[in-house]
Write a protein that holds these residues in place. Structure first.
Motif, PDB file in Angstrom:
ATOM      1  N   ALA A 247       0.831  -1.207   0.000  1.00  0.00           N
ATOM      2  CA  ALA A 247       0.000   0.000   0.000  1.00  0.00           C
ATOM      3  C   ALA A 247       0.865   1.256   0.000  1.00  0.00           C
ATOM      4  N   ARG A 248       1.981   1.239   0.745  1.00  0.00           N
ATOM      5  CA  ARG A 248       2.874   2.406   0.768  1.00  0.00           C
ATOM      6  C   ARG A 248       3.516   2.617  -0.598  1.00  0.00           C
ATOM      7  N   ILE A 249       3.927   1.515  -1.241  1.00  0.00           N
ATOM      8  CA  ILE A 249       4.539   1.632  -2.567  1.00  0.00           C
ATOM      9  C   ILE A 249       3.519   2.165  -3.561  1.00  0.00           C
ATOM     10  N   GLU A 250       2.289   1.644  -3.520  1.00  0.00           N
ATOM     11  CA  GLU A 250       1.246   2.103  -4.447  1.00  0.00           C
ATOM     12  C   GLU A 250       0.942   3.582  -4.242  1.00  0.00           C
ATOM     13  N   ALA A 251       0.949   4.053  -2.974  1.00  0.00           N
ATOM     14  CA  ALA A 251       0.701   5.470  -2.704  1.00  0.00           C
ATOM     15  C   ALA A 251       1.795   6.336  -3.317  1.00  0.00           C
ATOM     16  N   GLY A 252       3.048   5.844  -3.238  1.00  0.00           N
ATOM     17  CA  GLY A 252       4.140   6.596  -3.847  1.00  0.00           C
ATOM     18  C   GLY A 252       4.026   6.651  -5.354  1.00  0.00           C
ATOM     19  N   LEU A 253       3.572   5.548  -5.968  1.00  0.00           N
ATOM     20  CA  LEU A 253       3.429   5.526  -7.424  1.00  0.00           C
ATOM     21  C   LEU A 253       2.289   6.421  -7.888  1.00  0.00           C
ATOM     22  N   ALA A 254       1.237   6.526  -7.070  1.00  0.00           N
ATOM     23  CA  ALA A 254       0.061   7.320  -7.465  1.00  0.00           C
ATOM     24  C   ALA A 254       0.395   8.792  -7.617  1.00  0.00           C
ATOM     25  N   ALA A 255       1.475   9.256  -6.965  1.00  0.00           N
ATOM     26  CA  ALA A 255       1.837  10.671  -7.047  1.00  0.00           C
ATOM     27  C   ALA A 255       2.694  10.991  -8.266  1.00  0.00           C
TER      28      ALA A 255
ATOM     29  N   ALA B 120      10.205   6.636  -9.089  1.00  0.00           N
ATOM     30  CA  ALA B 120       9.570   6.294  -7.818  1.00  0.00           C
ATOM     31  C   ALA B 120       9.613   4.788  -7.585  1.00  0.00           C
ATOM     32  N   THR B 121       9.425   4.016  -8.643  1.00  0.00           N
ATOM     33  CA  THR B 121       9.409   2.556  -8.511  1.00  0.00           C
ATOM     34  C   THR B 121      10.749   2.022  -8.038  1.00  0.00           C
TER      35      THR B 121
ATOM     36  N   GLY C 144      14.883  -3.506   0.569  1.00  0.00           N
ATOM     37  CA  GLY C 144      16.272  -3.777   0.899  1.00  0.00           C
ATOM     38  C   GLY C 144      17.080  -4.328  -0.259  1.00  0.00           C
ATOM     39  N   ALA C 145      16.748  -3.912  -1.491  1.00  0.00           N
ATOM     40  CA  ALA C 145      17.440  -4.426  -2.666  1.00  0.00           C
ATOM     41  C   ALA C 145      18.787  -3.741  -2.852  1.00  0.00           C
ATOM     42  N   ALA C 146      19.745  -4.488  -3.403  1.00  0.00           N
ATOM     43  CA  ALA C 146      21.065  -3.914  -3.687  1.00  0.00           C
ATOM     44  C   ALA C 146      21.046  -3.088  -4.964  1.00  0.00           C
ATOM     45  N   PHE C 147      20.212  -3.467  -5.928  1.00  0.00           N
ATOM     46  CA  PHE C 147      20.073  -2.696  -7.157  1.00  0.00           C
ATOM     47  C   PHE C 147      18.691  -2.969  -7.747  1.00  0.00           C
ATOM     48  N   VAL C 148      18.192  -1.999  -8.509  1.00  0.00           N
ATOM     49  CA  VAL C 148      16.889  -2.117  -9.161  1.00  0.00           C
ATOM     50  C   VAL C 148      17.000  -1.470 -10.530  1.00  0.00           C
ATOM     51  N   ASN C 149      16.381  -2.097 -11.534  1.00  0.00           N
ATOM     52  CA  ASN C 149      16.384  -1.557 -12.890  1.00  0.00           C
ATOM     53  C   ASN C 149      14.984  -1.754 -13.465  1.00  0.00           C
ATOM     54  N   LEU C 150      14.375  -0.681 -13.972  1.00  0.00           N
ATOM     55  CA  LEU C 150      13.068  -0.780 -14.615  1.00  0.00           C
ATOM     56  C   LEU C 150      13.271  -0.559 -16.104  1.00  0.00           C
TER      57      LEU C 150
ATOM     58  N   SER D  70      16.197   0.489 -20.507  1.00  0.00           N
ATOM     59  CA  SER D  70      16.089   0.986 -19.138  1.00  0.00           C
ATOM     60  C   SER D  70      15.526   2.409 -19.120  1.00  0.00           C
ATOM     61  N   VAL D  71      14.577   2.642 -18.208  1.00  0.00           N
ATOM     62  CA  VAL D  71      14.012   3.976 -18.008  1.00  0.00           C
ATOM     63  C   VAL D  71      14.634   4.624 -16.778  1.00  0.00           C
ATOM     64  N   ASP D  72      14.859   3.836 -15.731  1.00  0.00           N
ATOM     65  CA  ASP D  72      15.522   4.343 -14.529  1.00  0.00           C
ATOM     66  C   ASP D  72      16.107   3.155 -13.773  1.00  0.00           C
ATOM     67  N   ARG D  73      17.156   3.416 -13.003  1.00  0.00           N
ATOM     68  CA  ARG D  73      17.787   2.349 -12.226  1.00  0.00           C
ATOM     69  C   ARG D  73      18.590   2.939 -11.082  1.00  0.00           C
ATOM     70  N   VAL D  74      18.800   2.140 -10.041  1.00  0.00           N
ATOM     71  CA  VAL D  74      19.639   2.523  -8.914  1.00  0.00           C
ATOM     72  C   VAL D  74      20.560   1.350  -8.592  1.00  0.00           C
ATOM     73  N   GLY D  75      21.736   1.672  -8.015  1.00  0.00           N
ATOM     74  CA  GLY D  75      22.695   0.636  -7.670  1.00  0.00           C
ATOM     75  C   GLY D  75      23.682   0.325  -8.771  1.00  0.00           C
TER      76      GLY D  75
END
Length: 487
Positions: free
Chosen positions: A329-337, A347-348, A357-363, A375-380
């Motif tokens: 629910a917290r993640i969905e609230a962040g995406l809704a903005a 945001a994702t 607690g992921a070491a890296f994420v790529n969308l 890739s549109v955005d990524r961290v790590g």
């Protein structure tokens, strides 16, 4: 000096107790020291089969016991036991308390070096050409904790020139330890019974066969110990083992299978009392044997199919727990903005990285031509990291496969990644972190894209774990229809 007979164990206990009385040793420390001496002398009697020298030095708060025999057979320290811990991250929701408690879960017959390690402040092995001394210090001088166990190890076994390399992929650490522990427990009881006065001839013959076979298998058994120990120390619950095995190992494992069957019959008749292996351990041993035979015959390695955590009886599917539901629910609230696609992707990846607690994420999303995923955005990732940016949908990698099939992919260890995708050149974060999960954005193939999530520990994922990630990806897909509706 003691003879290599079982009566020497009682003599060693009496010696320690007498020296502790003279040294005015605290009662609980004296009791622990006597138990440690019993185990060290039992090991020497069972395995060295040479006269044993026992030396004891005792003070008020510390006792040192040394047991020397005339064989150079290597002593292998037991696996380290981590203290039970609570949840590590959202995917360890149930705590997964360590089943290998250093005292409560020890074998019922002959606790061996595990008990020595549990009761001693410090212990180790001094090896010489004509034998070795195993020593242990119980208690702490002046109440100060002494250093951790120190051992000296023999050099690596010489690998025969005609050996075969075997790759055992994603072995659950708990099953390797459970199998080794149960086998050592049963072997110890068998040897003790066979040395007792009046032991029946069939039991003596079984013990002799078991001892010979154990010596033949020892180099191969040692080969998996360092990998499992290293995995345990890192907090991994899966281990990749790459070992050079002698060509005769398959035959030795077949002999071991027959030996275990005879030991099972001895338990059924009451001759052996040690607890037998669980059905899961029996199945794991069967898989292990068959996998080694397959690879010795030249077949490709396969990942181990057993789960990293023992089945708990909880349903495999069902609604999310309250903790995971609140997180979703917290993640969905962040995406809704998020007002647009770029903000949604940002945001994702940041919410997944922070909340899971992921070491890296790529969308990554499929481009308008339908032939590439980018890739549109990524961290790590390093800013200049070229991998993980853009691939053809036909490419042989987990990103493209997830898009083509709309099915999540989990790679639990680096070796499993190499086996499933031998042509894959992993990016820096994927290469540095053992576990990766590829989740489709959209549930109908081809998917609209994929979310790649990596973790620092080798582990498995239950259906509940994957369901949470799939629901996060589904929420992203729903929001995409709002901020970037299809034309």
């Amino acid at each position: 000096m003691l003879e290599p007979v079982l009566n020497s164990v009682a003599d060693a206990r009496a010696l320690v107790s007498a020296v502790c009385r003279r040294g005015r040793t605290r009662g609980d420390i004296a009791d622990d020291a006597a138990l440690v001496a019993s185990e060290l002398v039992t090991n020497a009697v069972l395995h060295a089969r040479t006269p044993v020298e026992v030396a004891v030095r005792a003070g008020v708060a510390v006792v040192r016991v040394e047991v020397t025999d005339a064989t150079a057979r290597t002593i292998v320290p037991p696996e380290p036991h981590a203290s039970p811990t609570g949840p590590i991250d959202v995917f360890d929701e149930f705590g997964d308390l360590d089943p290998d408690d250093p005292v409560a879960a020890l074998p019922t017959t002959g606790r061996g070096l595990e008990l020595v390690a549990a009761l001693s402040q410090r212990w180790g092995v001094d090896e010489r050409d004509d034998g070795k001394t195993v020593w242990a210090e119980v208690g702490a001088e002046g109440g100060v904790t002494v250093d951790a166990p120190v051992t000296t190890q023999a050099g690596p076994e010489r690998v025969p020139a005609d050996s075969v390399q075997v790759r055992l992929v994603a072995l659950p650490v708990r099953l390797v330890q459970a199998s080794d522990r149960q086998f050592d427990d049963a072997m110890r009881e068998l040897q003790v019974l066979a040395m007792a006065d009046g032991a029946p001839a069939p039991l003596r013959a079984l013990a002799a066969r078991a001892n010979d076979l154990r010596d033949q298998l020892r180099p191969s058994q040692l080969s998996h110990a360092p990998a499992v120990r290293a995995a345990r120390e890192r907090g991994d619950r899966l281990a990749d083992v790459v070992a050079d095995v002698p060509p005769g190992l398959a035959g030795q494992l077949s002999d071991l299978d027959r030996l275990l069957a005879e030991m099972h019959r001895a338990r059924a008749t009451g001759e052996l009392l040690a607890v037998g292996p669980s059905p899961e351990v029996v199945a794991f041993r069967r898989w292990f044997y068959e996998e080694v035979v397959r690879q010795v015959a030249g077949r490709q390695s396969r990942p181990c199919p057993f789960p990293v955590v023992a089945p708990s009886g909880r349903p495999a599917t069902g609604p999310l727990s309250q903790r995971r539901h609140d997180l979703l629910a917290r993640i969905e609230a962040g995406l809704a903005a998020a007002p647009d696609l770029a903000a949604l992707a940002a945001a994702t990846v940041r919410r997944i990285s922070t909340d899971l607690g992921a070491a890296f994420v790529n969308l990554l999303l499929v481009e308008a031509d339908g032939a590439h995923v980018a890739s549109v955005d990524r961290v790590g990732y390093r800013p200049d990291e070229p991998h993980g940016r853009r691939y053809p949908v036909t490419h042989d990698n987990p990103i493209s496969e997830t898009v083509r099939t709309a099915v999540p992919i989990v790679l639990r260890t680096p070796e499993e990644r190499r086996v499933r995708y031998p042509a894959l050149v992993p990016s820096e974060p994927i290469a540095a972190n053992p576990t990766g999960v590829w989740v489709p954005i959209g549930q109908q193939p081809p998917a609209a894209g994929a979310i790649v999530v990596g973790f620092q520990r080798a582990r498995d994922f239950t259906s509940g774990d994957l369901d949470l990630l799939v629901q996060v990806a589904t929420a992203v897909h729903r929001r995409m229809q709002v901020v970037d509706p299809p034309t």
